[in-house]
Design a protein around this motif. Structure first.
Motif, short mmCIF file in Angstrom:
data_model
loop_
_atom_site.label_atom_id
_atom_site.label_comp_id
_atom_site.label_asym_id
_atom_site.label_seq_id
_atom_site.Cartn_x
_atom_site.Cartn_y
_atom_site.Cartn_z
N GLY A 46 16.09 71.44 36.40
CA GLY A 46 17.33 71.32 35.42
C GLY A 46 16.74 71.88 34.14
O GLY A 46 15.64 72.62 34.05
N SER A 47 17.57 71.91 33.24
CA SER A 47 17.57 72.67 32.05
C SER A 47 16.70 71.95 30.77
O SER A 47 15.99 72.73 30.18
CB SER A 47 18.74 73.10 31.48
N THR A 48 16.57 70.68 30.86
CA THR A 48 15.80 69.95 29.87
C THR A 48 14.25 70.55 29.67
O THR A 48 13.87 70.72 28.50
CB THR A 48 15.75 68.42 29.99
N PRO A 49 13.60 70.57 30.78
CA PRO A 49 12.23 71.22 30.65
C PRO A 49 11.84 72.50 30.40
O PRO A 49 10.67 72.81 29.88
CB PRO A 49 11.45 70.88 31.82
N ASP A 76 11.27 67.56 42.87
CA ASP A 76 12.34 67.80 43.69
C ASP A 76 12.65 69.15 43.71
O ASP A 76 12.02 70.10 42.71
CB ASP A 76 13.55 67.08 43.38
N ARG A 78 16.00 72.24 45.01
CA ARG A 78 17.07 72.35 45.56
C ARG A 78 16.83 73.55 46.67
O ARG A 78 15.90 74.28 46.69
CB ARG A 78 17.85 73.32 44.65
N ASN A 88 14.08 75.53 41.50
CA ASN A 88 13.11 74.70 40.30
C ASN A 88 11.66 75.31 40.39
O ASN A 88 11.10 75.51 39.22
CB ASN A 88 12.86 73.13 40.66
N LEU A 151 16.71 63.27 33.27
CA LEU A 151 17.85 62.22 33.74
C LEU A 151 19.12 63.09 33.89
O LEU A 151 19.58 63.88 32.96
CB LEU A 151 17.80 61.35 32.69
N GLY A 152 20.18 62.72 34.65
CA GLY A 152 21.24 63.36 34.94
C GLY A 152 22.19 62.33 34.18
O GLY A 152 22.09 61.34 33.74
N HIS A 156 20.93 59.90 37.71
CA HIS A 156 20.17 60.34 38.87
C HIS A 156 18.55 60.71 38.12
O HIS A 156 18.76 61.42 36.83
CB HIS A 156 20.51 61.42 39.63
N THR A 157 17.55 61.00 38.74
CA THR A 157 16.61 61.51 38.07
C THR A 157 15.81 62.14 39.54
O THR A 157 15.93 61.55 40.84
CB THR A 157 15.29 60.46 37.67
N ALA A 158 14.96 63.41 39.51
CA ALA A 158 14.63 64.18 40.49
C ALA A 158 16.05 64.27 41.31
O ALA A 158 17.04 64.41 40.78
CB ALA A 158 13.45 63.71 41.33
N TYR A 181 26.14 67.89 42.48
CA TYR A 181 25.86 67.50 40.94
C TYR A 181 26.29 68.81 40.14
O TYR A 181 25.40 69.86 40.41
CB TYR A 181 24.57 66.94 40.62
N ARG A 184 25.40 72.28 41.34
CA ARG A 184 24.00 72.88 41.70
C ARG A 184 24.01 72.74 43.35
O ARG A 184 24.76 72.03 43.89
CB ARG A 184 23.03 71.90 41.08
N LYS A 211 23.90 62.67 27.73
CA LYS A 211 23.01 61.80 28.57
C LYS A 211 22.96 60.53 28.13
O LYS A 211 22.52 59.55 28.63
CB LYS A 211 21.56 62.23 28.84
C1 6PG Z 1 16.94 69.16 39.61
C2 6PG Z 1 16.50 68.29 38.83
C3 6PG Z 1 17.13 67.13 38.20
C4 6PG Z 1 17.38 67.18 36.67
C5 6PG Z 1 18.48 66.45 36.22
C6 6PG Z 1 18.79 66.82 34.68
O1 6PG Z 1 16.72 69.90 40.57
O2 6PG Z 1 18.39 69.62 39.06
O3 6PG Z 1 15.08 67.98 39.03
O4 6PG Z 1 16.91 65.87 38.44
O5 6PG Z 1 16.19 66.73 36.07
O6 6PG Z 1 19.57 66.88 36.99
O7 6PG Z 1 18.97 68.17 34.66
P1 6PG Z 1 19.34 68.89 33.46
O8 6PG Z 1 17.98 68.83 32.65
O9 6PG Z 1 19.71 70.27 33.41
O10 6PG Z 1 20.36 68.01 32.44
#
Ligand code: 6PG
Length: 257
Positions: A46-49, A76, A78, A88, A151-152, A156-158, A181, A184, A211
């Motif tokens: 995801g984009s947050t990290p 996790d 894709r 990822n 966190l989505g 959701h998480t992971a 989601y 993606r 969020k």
């Molecule tokens: C993925 C992630 C997923 C992600 C959340 C938040 O593969 O997409 O591991 O769990 O952490 O969807 O995504 P954003 O940080 O982009 O909002």
């Protein structure tokens, strides 16, 4: 280590959040290497990290984190090839891992190029051979030093999505998931709640007003992990910390718990 209560830290800006996350990562890494000779790290997608990964690839972190003793895993993936912009693994490699002195043989991506069942089986094998396990309940689970999670906006998480059978998993460390989601890729592989919950430290990073509703629900609504999968992450002998920015925290009523 006994279970500690979850921590909620609210930062005025994402930049302050990433500053603290980076320093905490370094301290945990140094402590793990001192105590056990290596640091077992699980990255999020995801984009947050992304800003955190960029930060870790630069001084001082590039130079003073014990990268040579760091072993890298993913929470996790894709199911796309590693060079896909949706991978990822690819994201973390490009933003951080290729810039730091982590030995390539200590980088353990989930093989996104395989079929779902094959990828899950291969990753279970990787965990079995590369991560020491510890008893929790009736079974043994991999024991990571630090797990990063996002966190989505749906909670959701992971790749543990609302309603997904993987949330109830009690036997397997890794599961396949099919979930749509935000456009993606839908085929995914994820670590399961008992695997995450066996970690020493779990760090949720949450930014942005999109969020806010999910975050308040996960933290303050009655337990219902099938609806709010992030509630399924409950360490028995570790700690969860939520690092969130002011925008994501706007619907939280009780700031301390
Ligand atoms: C993925 C992630 C997923 C992600 C959340 C938040 O593969 O997409 O591991 O769990 O952490 O969807 O995504 P954003 O940080 O982009 O909002």
């Amino acid at each position: 280590m006994k279970m500690s209560p979850p921590r909620l830290l609210i930062f005025e800006t994402p930049d302050e959040l990433y500053h603290v996350a980076a320093a905490y990562w370094r301290r945990l890494a140094q402590g793990a290497v001192e105590a056990r000779g290596r640091f077992l790290l699980v990255l999020a997608g995801g984009s947050t990290p992304q800003p955190l990964y960029r930060r870790m690839a630069q001084p001082p972190y590039r130079d003073d984190v014990p990268w040579p003793q760091t072993h890298v895993f993913w929470g996790d993936e894709r199911l796309v090839p590693p060079d896909s912009p949706q991978s990822n693994y690819g994201q973390a490699w490009n933003l951080m891992l290729k810039h730091v002195p982590v030995p390539p043989e200590q980088v353990h991506p989930i093989p996104g190029e395989l079929e779902p069942q094959e990828a899950a089986a291969a990753y279970s094998e990787t965990l079995a051979t590369s991560v020491k396990r510890q008893a929790q309940g009736q079974r043994f689970w991999p024991r990571f030093d630090l797990v990063l999670l996002g966190l989505g906006s749906d909670g959701h998480t992971a790749s543990l999505f609302p309603g997904s059978a993987a949330i109830q998993e009690k036997q397997r460390p890794v599961r396949t998931v099919h979930a749509k989601y935000n456009n993606r890729p839908a085929d995914r592989v994820t670590l399961t709640p008992p695997t995450f919950s066996s970690a020493r430290q779990i760090l949720f990073l949450v930014t942005g007003k999109e969020k806010a509703k999910a975050l308040a629900s996960v933290l303050e609504e009655e337990d219902d992990p099938a609806r709010w999968p992030a509630q399924a992450i409950r360490p028995e002998s570790g700690r969860v910390s939520w690092l969130v920015d002011r925008a994501a925290a706007r619907h939280i009523i009780l700031e301390e718990f």
